[in-house]
Design a protein around this motif. Structure first.
Motif, PDB file in Angstrom:
ATOM      1  N   ASN A  30     -13.210  -0.177   5.321  1.00  0.00           N
ATOM      2  CA  ASN A  30     -14.071   0.563   4.400  1.00  0.00           C
ATOM      3  C   ASN A  30     -14.715   1.726   5.146  1.00  0.00           C
ATOM      4  O   ASN A  30     -15.647   1.549   5.926  1.00  0.00           O
ATOM      5  CB  ASN A  30     -15.139  -0.379   3.819  1.00  0.00           C
ATOM      6  N   ILE A  43      -6.568   9.753  -8.551  1.00  0.00           N
ATOM      7  CA  ILE A  43      -7.093   8.489  -8.024  1.00  0.00           C
ATOM      8  C   ILE A  43      -7.467   7.518  -9.151  1.00  0.00           C
ATOM      9  O   ILE A  43      -7.261   6.309  -9.047  1.00  0.00           O
ATOM     10  CB  ILE A  43      -8.335   8.752  -7.133  1.00  0.00           C
ATOM     11  N   SER A  58       0.839  -1.198   0.000  1.00  0.00           N
ATOM     12  CA  SER A  58       0.000   0.000   0.000  1.00  0.00           C
ATOM     13  C   SER A  58       0.876   1.251   0.000  1.00  0.00           C
ATOM     14  O   SER A  58       2.103   1.174   0.130  1.00  0.00           O
ATOM     15  CB  SER A  58      -0.917   0.012   1.225  1.00  0.00           C
ATOM     16  N   LYS A  87      -7.457   3.784  -7.459  1.00  0.00           N
ATOM     17  CA  LYS A  87      -8.692   3.210  -6.944  1.00  0.00           C
ATOM     18  C   LYS A  87      -9.815   3.308  -7.972  1.00  0.00           C
ATOM     19  O   LYS A  87      -9.765   4.132  -8.887  1.00  0.00           O
ATOM     20  CB  LYS A  87      -9.128   3.938  -5.656  1.00  0.00           C
ATOM     21  N   LYS A 125     -15.271   5.649 -10.484  1.00  0.00           N
ATOM     22  CA  LYS A 125     -14.491   5.863 -11.695  1.00  0.00           C
ATOM     23  C   LYS A 125     -15.341   5.694 -12.952  1.00  0.00           C
ATOM     24  O   LYS A 125     -15.214   6.464 -13.913  1.00  0.00           O
ATOM     25  CB  LYS A 125     -13.295   4.881 -11.725  1.00  0.00           C
ATOM     26  N   ASP A 168     -11.098   2.961   1.071  1.00  0.00           N
ATOM     27  CA  ASP A 168     -10.738   1.633   1.595  1.00  0.00           C
ATOM     28  C   ASP A 168      -9.230   1.467   1.686  1.00  0.00           C
ATOM     29  O   ASP A 168      -8.662   0.511   1.200  1.00  0.00           O
ATOM     30  CB  ASP A 168     -11.339   0.527   0.712  1.00  0.00           C
ATOM     31  N   ASP A 169      -8.587   2.450   2.333  1.00  0.00           N
ATOM     32  CA  ASP A 169      -7.138   2.355   2.497  1.00  0.00           C
ATOM     33  C   ASP A 169      -6.755   2.935   3.846  1.00  0.00           C
ATOM     34  O   ASP A 169      -7.622   3.285   4.645  1.00  0.00           O
ATOM     35  CB  ASP A 169      -6.410   3.072   1.355  1.00  0.00           C
ATOM     36  N   TYR A 192     -12.894   3.977  -6.893  1.00  0.00           N
ATOM     37  CA  TYR A 192     -13.828   4.937  -6.301  1.00  0.00           C
ATOM     38  C   TYR A 192     -13.136   5.654  -5.154  1.00  0.00           C
ATOM     39  O   TYR A 192     -12.098   5.200  -4.660  1.00  0.00           O
ATOM     40  CB  TYR A 192     -15.112   4.260  -5.808  1.00  0.00           C
ATOM     41  N   PHE A 193     -13.683   6.798  -4.752  1.00  0.00           N
ATOM     42  CA  PHE A 193     -13.163   7.485  -3.571  1.00  0.00           C
ATOM     43  C   PHE A 193     -14.318   8.065  -2.775  1.00  0.00           C
ATOM     44  O   PHE A 193     -15.476   8.089  -3.226  1.00  0.00           O
ATOM     45  CB  PHE A 193     -12.115   8.546  -3.934  1.00  0.00           C
ATOM     46  N   PRO A 214      -2.834   6.309  -4.114  1.00  0.00           N
ATOM     47  CA  PRO A 214      -3.177   4.982  -4.634  1.00  0.00           C
ATOM     48  C   PRO A 214      -4.112   5.057  -5.840  1.00  0.00           C
ATOM     49  O   PRO A 214      -4.830   6.036  -6.017  1.00  0.00           O
ATOM     50  CB  PRO A 214      -3.871   4.310  -3.436  1.00  0.00           C
ATOM     51  N   PRO A 266      -9.333   8.144  -0.265  1.00  0.00           N
ATOM     52  CA  PRO A 266      -9.681   6.763  -0.610  1.00  0.00           C
ATOM     53  C   PRO A 266     -10.631   6.192   0.443  1.00  0.00           C
ATOM     54  O   PRO A 266     -10.487   6.478   1.632  1.00  0.00           O
ATOM     55  CB  PRO A 266      -8.333   6.038  -0.588  1.00  0.00           C
TER      56      PRO A 266
END
Length: 899
Positions: free
Chosen positions: A634, A708, A487, A734, A657, A685-686, A736-737, A732, A683
Motif C-alpha cells: 500500500n 481505473i 495482476s 480499482k 471511486k 496498492d499494486d 481508489y487511486f 487494473p 494505483p
C-alpha cells in the motif's frame, strides 16, 4: 569443460546477442561447465570480460566505460564506434577497464569450446566460424557454408528455388539503380505491377528483425522511406528539420542513430564527411540547415547495404520452427510456433517483450498441415547443410501453400525465445538444451576431420561428466518457484519466475519446481506445471494450457509424435519429467518442496496473503514477512509511515471511486485544489509499474479516473487514446487511486531518479543485518519509466552505480548518504530478505543531499535485465549467488520460528 561464450559483436543486433550471452552464462550446467565470457566489441576486438559487466542492462551501460566518453551537453550514451579513430594503445586501455583484451591465437589457452550467441553480420555469416576453425576451436551450431547461406537473403532465394521450395516473387533493387533513378514513381509502379501490394522490403544481410518494412499502398513517400530504411540511409529536408523544436531534434537524432530502429553510427554525408557521435551529428544538422545551407542532406551508415530485397507479400499465418538433429545426425523439426502480433512486422519489441505478441505452439492448424510444415523445415535444413540446430521462419497460406524464408543458424537466446520455448516441448529445460547443443556441436566438429583425437577426448570426458550428473540429480534441495498471478504484472512475474527457475536449474544445489498461481483475491489455485507449459509465451497462455489439461483435452498428436521421435535426446539430457499440470493444495506443496521462491508481483505475492498461507505449513519463503508486506503493498500507508518517521516522501492523497460516482466535478476540483498539474497518478496498492501516469491536464485526469474506475475488464477507447496507452498496456480496476505531487529539482545542483536494492542476513547476535547496494540511476525515455525500460533487455538505460557526481570521492560521499537513507527506510518498514526502493535524489550547491522515497517493492522484478542484478554484481554476487542468499535467509527465518 571451459566454455567460451562469445557475445556482443559489431552487428545491429548486438544488444540481443549481449542478453543472449548472459542467458547462456547463467544457464550452463555448473556441474559440467565453467563459463568464460568473451565480449566482442563493435569494432571486432575480443575482451575476456570481468563477469560483473554481464549483468549491466545494455552494452552502452559499461562499454565504452563512462570515464573515456567525452562529456557532452545532453549526456547521450554511445557505442565504441562513436569515439572515432582509436589507436591500438587506446583500445588496450579501454578494454582494460572492463577486462582483458585477448586475441584469437590465445583462445585455446582460455577455453575448450566456443558457444556463439553473436547475431547478424560477423556472427551468423561464417566469419567467426572460419576464424575459430583456423585456430582449432570447436564451436556451436552450423559450419561456415550454411552460416554464409543463412545470412544472405538473396542467395537463399536462388537456393530455395533450386531445391523446389515455394518462395514469393521478388526483385532486387541496387543502391546504384535507386540513386540514379530519374523517376522513382515509375519504379514503384513497376514493382506494384510485378509483385502487387503490399510490398515487403528487406535489408538482405541483416537479422530478420532489422531493416524490414511493409508498404500497403502505392505511396511514393512511404516507399522512399522504406528503401532508405533497408539501405540504412536517410535524406533530410531543411523544412522538416527546422520545424522541430530542440527537444524534438534531439529525439530525432537519438532514434536516427539507434542501431535497431535507425541507421546507426558512424554515418557519412554526401560530401564524404564522417560523423561518429550523436552530439556531433546534432551539431552538424543544426549547422548545415542554418542560413545559406543546402535544402537536403543525405546521411548513410558506414555499415550500409548496397541492395534491397523486395518481395511480394504472403497473406498467410506466420510461424517459426526450430530444427534439431538427433544422435544419428537426422533432423527433427520441433513443433512450429505461430506468431500472432499486434503490428504488421514481427519487430524487435514484438519479438523480445513478453505479452506484445503471442506465440502459439503448435500452430493452430490440422495435424496434417503441421506435419507438412515440419517436413518442409527438415528438408530445408538438410538442403542447406545446416548442423546442430536452426530456426526456420515461414508462412502458410489459406490454400495450404508453405513458404519458408529467413533460415537462421543462430536463434535469439533470451528466456522468452522460440529456442527454449520449443525445446521444452520435448522436455528439455534451458540448461539441458544448452548441454545438448554443446555435445551435438562437438560431435559435428569431429566429422570435419580436423583435430579429431582432441575432440574425441573432450567428448569422452563430457559424456562421463553427464553420467555422473545424472546419478546425483536427486541429491538437491527442492524449491517451488511460484509465478504468474492475476495482476497486470503477471507476464513480468512469469519472466521473473522463469529466470529464477533457470538460475536454480543450472546449480549444483537446488532442484527448482515451477508452480503457477492463478485464481482471484478470494481463492488461490496452485499448479505444478511441466517445463513446456512454464515456457509458454506469457501468463495467459500458461493459464489456458492448464485449463485445457483440467478439461481433459488430450496432448496434441503432433506433440506426442515429436516426443516419440526425440526420445533419444530427452532420455540423454533430461531423464523423466512431469507430463501435465497437477493441482496442489498448500498442504501438498509442503510435501513437495523444501522452500518456495515467490516470483509474483503486486497482488497476490507482495501483500502478505500468500505468506500467511505458507507460514501455516512452515514453508520457508523469500522476501519480507506478513506484516511488512501488508504495509509496502500500500503506497499510501508506506508513505504515511515514512513521513511520520521523518523520511522525505511525495505529498499524496487518495482519490475514491465512490466520490467520483457521486459528483465528478467536485471529485476533480478537490484534486486540483491540492495538486498543481502535472502530477503523478497510479494505483495505490499494486505493483510498481502498473498504470503509473504523469497527468498534465484535466482531460488526462478524467481519462485516468475513467480507466481505473471502469466496471469491465475491457479498456475504453477514448481514455486510452487520451493517455496514449501503448499496445497491450493494462490498467487494473480499482476502488481508489493515489495522487502524488511530481517530484522536481527544486533548486538542486543535481537531480536524478534512482532505484536501490538490498539484501538481509542474520548477524551472530541473531538480528537482521542490512546490506545496501549501490543504487542505479534510472533514465526514462518518456514521462515515467516504462515496463520495457525496467525489464526488457536492451531497452532500459540504468547506470550503475548512479552518477551522483563526476568526482569519485564526492560521488561516494553522496552514495553513502543515500544508502543510509535507504537502510533507514528498510528498518522502519521491517523489510526482510531483499527489496528494491525507488527514490529521487537532490544534491544542492552546499553539498546537502535529499533522498525522496517514491515506493518500496518487497518482491522486486527478477527478470534477467532488471538492474538489481547490476547492483549485486558490484558486491560480488552473481545472480545465482544472490538468489541463493535470499533462499538461505528464508530457510533460516523459518528454522528460528519453528525452534
Amino acid at each position: 569443460m571451459k566454455i567460451g561464450i562469445i557475445f556482443g559483436g559489431p552487428s545491429r543486433e548486438r544488444e540481443i546477442s549481449f542478453a543472449g550471452g548472459r542467458t547462456v552464462f547463467d544457464n550452463l550446467d555448473k556441474s559440467l561447465f565453467e563459463a568464460v565470457p568473451v565480449f566482442a566489441d563493435s569494432l571486432g576486438n575480443f575482451i575476456l570480460l570481468d563477469w560483473h559487466y554481464i549483468y549491466k542492462g545494455t552494452i552502452r551501460d559499461f562499454y565504452p566505460p563512462v570515464e573515456v566518453v567525452p562529456p557532452t551537453e545532453h549526456g547521450l550514451q554511445m557505442y565504441l564506434e562513436s569515439l572515432g579513430q582509436l589507436s591500438e594503445q587506446e583500445l588496450e586501455e579501454i578494454a582494460a577497464k572492463v577486462g582483458l583484451r585477448i586475441f584469437p591465437h590465445q583462445f585455446r589457452q582460455l577455453f575448450d569450446f566456443a558457444f556463439l550467441t553473436l547475431h547478424g553480420p560477423y556472427g551468423e555469416d561464417g566469419s567467426i566460424q572460419g576464424l575459430l576453425e583456423w585456430y582449432g576451436i570447436p564451436y556451436s551450431g552450423s559450419g561456415i557454408l550454411p552460416s554464409a547461406i543463412g545470412i544472405d537473403k538473396i542467395a537463399q532465394k536462388a537456393l530455395l528455388q533450386q531445391h523446389g521450395f515455394a518462395t514469393p516473387d521478388y526483385r532486387i533493387l541496387s543502391s546504384q539503380e535507386w540513386h540514379r533513378s530519374q523517376d522513382r514513381a515509375a519504379l514503384l509502379d513497376g514493382l506494384v505491377a510485378d509483385l502487387g501490394l503490399p510490398l515487403v522490403l528487406k535489408a538482405p544481410h541483416q537479422g530478420s528483425s532489422i531493416g524490414v518494412s511493409i508498404i500497403k499502398e502505392k505511396d511514393l513517400q512511404l516507399f522512399e522511406e522504406a528503401v532508405a530504411r533497408s539501405l540504412f540511409s536517410i535524406t533530410l529536408q531543411r523544412d522538416e528539420w527546422s520545424s522541430k523544436s530542440p527537444a524534438q531534434q534531439l529525439n530525432f537524432v537519438k532514434t536516427l542513430t539507434d542501431i535497431r530502429e535507425g541507421i546507426g553510427l558512424p554515418v557519412q554525408t554526401q560530401t564524404g564527411e564522417l560523423v561518429y557521435a550523436p552530439e556531433e551529428l546534432l551539431t552538424l544538422l543544426s549547422a548545415s540547415f542554418g542560413e545559406n545551407g543546402p535544402e537536403t542532406l543525405t546521411l548513410t551508415s558506414v555499415e550500409s547495404e548496397t541492395q534491397v530485397l523486395i518481395e511480394a507479400f504472403i497473406n498467410g499465418r506466420e510461424f517459426s520452427c526450430i530444427v534439431v538433429q538427433d544422435q544419428q545426425g537426422q533432423p527433427i523439426a520441433l513443433p512450429p510456433t505461430e506468431i500472432r502480433k499486434g503490428g504488421e512486422v514481427f519487430d524487435y519489441r514484438s519479438k523480445y517483450l513478453p505479452g506484445l505478441s503471442r506465440k502459439i505452439t503448435p500452430i493452430d492448424l490440422p495435424t496434417e498441415q503441421i506435419q507438412q510444415i515440419r517436413q518442409e523445415c527438415e528438408r530445408l535444413y538438410t538442403s542447406l547443410g545446416f548442423n546442430v540446430y536452426a530456426r526456420l521462419d515461414g508462412f502458410i497460406t489459406e490454400a495450404g501453400q508453405i513458404f519458408l524464408n529467413d533460415p537462421n543458424t543462430t536463434s535469439g537466446m533470451l528466456p522468452s525465445s522460440f529456442f527454449f520455448h520449443q525445446a521444452a516441448e520435448i522436455g528439455l529445460n534451458p540448461s539441458q538444451f544448452l548441454t545438448y547443443i554443446i555435445r551435438t556441436s562437438m560431435a559435428e566438429r569431429v566429422k570435419s576431420g580436423k583435430n579429431t583425437a582432441h575432440l574425441m577426448s573432450l567428448l569422452k570426458k563430457l559424456d562421463a561428466a553427464m553420467a555422473d550428473e545424472r546419478a546425483h540429480r536427486h541429491d538437491k534441495l527442492r524449491v517451488g518457484v511460484i509465478m504468474g498471478g492475476y495482476s497486470s504484472e503477471r507476464h513480468i512475474s512469469v519472466e521473473s519466475g522463469r529466470n529464477i527457475y533457470e538460475k536454480l536449474a543450472s546449480s549444483t544445489k537446488y532442484e527448482p519446481i515451477p508452480i503457477f498461481l492463478t485464481g482471484d483475491d478470494h481463492t488461490h489455485q496452485l499448479y505444478q506445471i511441466p517445463i513446456n507449459i512454464m515456457l509458454k509465451d506469457n501468463a495467459d497462455d500458461i493459464k489456458e494450457k492448464i485449463e485445457a489439461s483440467e478439461a481433459g483435452v488430450p496432448t496434441h498428436p503432433v506433440l506426442a509424435q515429436i516426443k516419440e521421435e526425440a526420445q533419444g535426446i530427452t532420455k540423454l539430457y533430461a531423464g523423466n519429467s512431469l507430463q501435465k499440470p497437477q493441482r496442489l493444495s498448500y498442504e501438498q506443496l509442503r510435501g513437495l518442496v523444501d522452500a518456495v521462491f515467490i516470483a509474483l508481483h503486486g497482488r497476490p505475492g507482495e501483500d502478505g496473503v500468500l505468506q500467511t498461507e505458507l507460514e501455516k505449513f512452515h514453508i520457508p519463503y523469500n522476501g519480507s514477512g506478513i506484516q511488512s508486506s501488508q504495509i509496502t503493498i500500500n503506497k499510501f500507508e508506506t508513505n504515511k509511515i515514512l513521513r511520520e518517521n521523518g523520511v522525505h516522501v511525495a505529498e499524496h492523497m487518495l482519490a475514491f471511486k465512490k466520490d467520483w460516482q457521486e459528483d465528478r466535478n467536485a471529485f476533480f476540483r478537490r484534486i486540483e485544489a491540492n495538486f498543481k498539474y502535472p502530477f503523478i497518478a497510479k494505483p495505490a496498492d499494486d505493483g510498481c509499474s502498473s498504470a503509473v501516469k504523469k497527468i498534465k491536464t484535466r482531460e488526462e485526469l478524467e481519462a485516468f479516473a475513467e480507466l481505473i474506475f471502469r466496471n469491465s475488464v475491457e479498456i475504453p477507447e477514448t481514455p486510452a487514446r487520451v493517455l496514449k496507452l501503448s499496445f497491450k498496456e493494462e490498467v487494473p480496476l480499482k476502488g481508489y487511486f493515489l495522487i502524488e505531487n511530481l517530484i522536481s529539482k527544486e533548486g538542486a545542483r543535481h537531480f536524478l531518479e534512482i532505484t536501490g536494492g538490498l539484501l538481509t542476513s542474520y548477524g551472530p547476535d541473531g538480528k537482521t543485518h542490512y546490506e545496501i547496494f549501490e543504487a542505479s540511476e534510472a533514465l526514462a525515455e518518456g514521462e515515467v519509466l516504462s515496463l520495457e525500460e525496467k525489464f526488457l533487455a536492451g531497452e532500459g538505460q540504468n547506470i550503475t552505480p548512479a552518477r551522483y557526481a563526476r568526482d569519485p570521492e564526492e560521488r561516494q560521499r553522496i552514495s553513502d548518504h543515500v544508502k543510509q537513507d535507504l537502510k533507514r527506510v528498510a528498518e522502519i518498514l521491517r523489510i526482510e530478505g531483499y527489496a528494491r526502493i525507488d527514490a529521487f535524489v537532490r544534491v544542492f550547491e552546499d553539498g546537502k543531499v535529499e533522498t525522496i522515497i517514491i515506493e518500496v517493492n518487497s518482491l522486486p522484478g527478477m527478470t534477467p535485465a532488471t538492474c538489481i542484478f547490476h547492483q549485486t554484481a558490484i558486491n560480488g554476487y552473481k545472480p545465482y549467488d544472490f538468489i541463493d542468499r535470499i533462499l538461505q535467509f528464508g530457510m533460516e527465518r523459518t528454522k528460528k520460528v519453528i525452534s
